[in-house]
Design an enzyme around this catalytic site. Structure first.
Site, mmCIF file in Angstrom:
data_model
loop_
_atom_site.group_PDB
_atom_site.id
_atom_site.type_symbol
_atom_site.label_atom_id
_atom_site.label_comp_id
_atom_site.label_asym_id
_atom_site.label_seq_id
_atom_site.Cartn_x
_atom_site.Cartn_y
_atom_site.Cartn_z
ATOM 1 N N CYS A 130 -0.891 88.901 -13.258
ATOM 2 C CA CYS A 130 0.107 87.981 -13.800
ATOM 3 C C CYS A 130 0.677 88.480 -15.132
ATOM 4 O O CYS A 130 1.423 89.435 -15.156
ATOM 5 C CB CYS A 130 -0.472 86.573 -13.899
ATOM 6 N N HIS A 227 -2.308 85.435 -8.435
ATOM 7 C CA HIS A 227 -3.669 85.254 -8.952
ATOM 8 C C HIS A 227 -4.697 85.355 -7.826
ATOM 9 O O HIS A 227 -5.138 84.331 -7.281
ATOM 10 C CB HIS A 227 -3.794 83.896 -9.648
ATOM 11 N N GLU A 229 -7.682 85.862 -8.199
ATOM 12 C CA GLU A 229 -8.942 85.294 -8.699
ATOM 13 C C GLU A 229 -8.959 83.771 -8.640
ATOM 14 O O GLU A 229 -9.994 83.146 -8.919
ATOM 15 C CB GLU A 229 -9.200 85.775 -10.139
#
Length: 259
Positions: A130, A227, A229
């Site tokens: 990001c 993202h 994660e």
């Protein structure tokens, strides 16, 4: 040493943990409590996957680092820069365009840009997520779209949304995740605009917004705008990305870092 294939999303060979620097602005007055909590949650999630891949994390708060970028990169076999605030438009010679800006921090920008530059100069792998990907593009002389407006990347009252991203065949990212469409989780209002020197686009969203970039050549430098994660993401994405990162880090690491 024994190991498993990359296709399973795990590191190829086991051995000593691979030291990596992981950076984000973890403690700064520039972020409100909700934003700081979200960043911490994402960082904690990334750390779980990183350790699973055999990486030993050296955390650094980019807003108030406790060491200089050179010494940090010299002690690591790879660098990971996570998400966070908007990049200061001054870094790409632009004025704020009047839209909402998310807690810019010029000191954090300068530190993480220097950390990434040092990693690239040393030839160790660099992975960005990001904001980290936007900063990578700016560091290479590129620019950013300052506000995407309404659309598929960040809807009102939702921190993260799911949308498809198409990974381009022939890229390093395609070798990791596979070419074609993937469902990703994103939450960004800025994006790569003019592409930086030495970079190629490796994934795009249906609206044409750039979702991933990487460096040309042999060095492992990959940045995703989404993202992987985020807890609702497909976990195989981050497992495969970090497994491939770990292989590159182990190959290029000084002998003292590996078993």
């Amino acid at each position: 040493m024994t190991g498993v294939s990359l296709a399973s999303g795990s590191i190829v060979e086991s051995g000593a943990p691979i030291p990596v620097v992981m950076s984000y602005a973890s403690e700064t007055a520039r972020h409100d409590r909700a934003f700081a909590d979200e960043l911490r949650m994402l960082a904690d999630s990334a750390a779980v996957f990183a350790r699973e891949a055999g990486l030993e994390i050296r955390w650094v708060n980019s807003a108030a680092p406790d060491a200089d970028p050179g010494s940090l990169a010299a002690s690591a076999a790879g660098v990971i820069v996570l998400g966070g605030a908007d990049v200061d438009p001054a870094m790409y010679r632009a004025d704020p365009d009047g839209t909402w800006m998310d807690s810019t921090d010029a000191a954090a920008d300068a530190f993480e840009a220097a950390l990434m530059r040092t990693a690239m100069d040393r030839g160790i792998p660099l992975f960005t997520i990001c904001r980290g990907t936007q900063l990578l593009n700016v560091m290479q002389g590129g620019s950013l779209v300052q506000d995407l407006g309404q659309g598929i990347h960040r809807e009102p009252n939702q921190d993260m949304v799911t949308h498809p991203a198409t990974v381009h065949a022939g890229t390093r990212l395609a070798g990791i995740l596979g070419a074609g469409s993937h469902e990703v989780r994103s939450g960004h209002h800025q994006a790569v605009d003019r592409l930086g020197e030495g970079l190629v686009v490796s994934a795009v969203a249906p609206d044409g917004v750039i979702e991933a970039i990487e460096m040309t050549g042999d060095q492992w430098v990959v940045g995703v705008q989404w993202h992987p994660e985020e807890p609702a993401s497909d976990p195989a994405q981050l497992r495969r990305l970090l497994a491939d990162f770990a292989v590159a880090a182990r190959v290029g690491a000084p002998a003292a870092f590996v078993a």
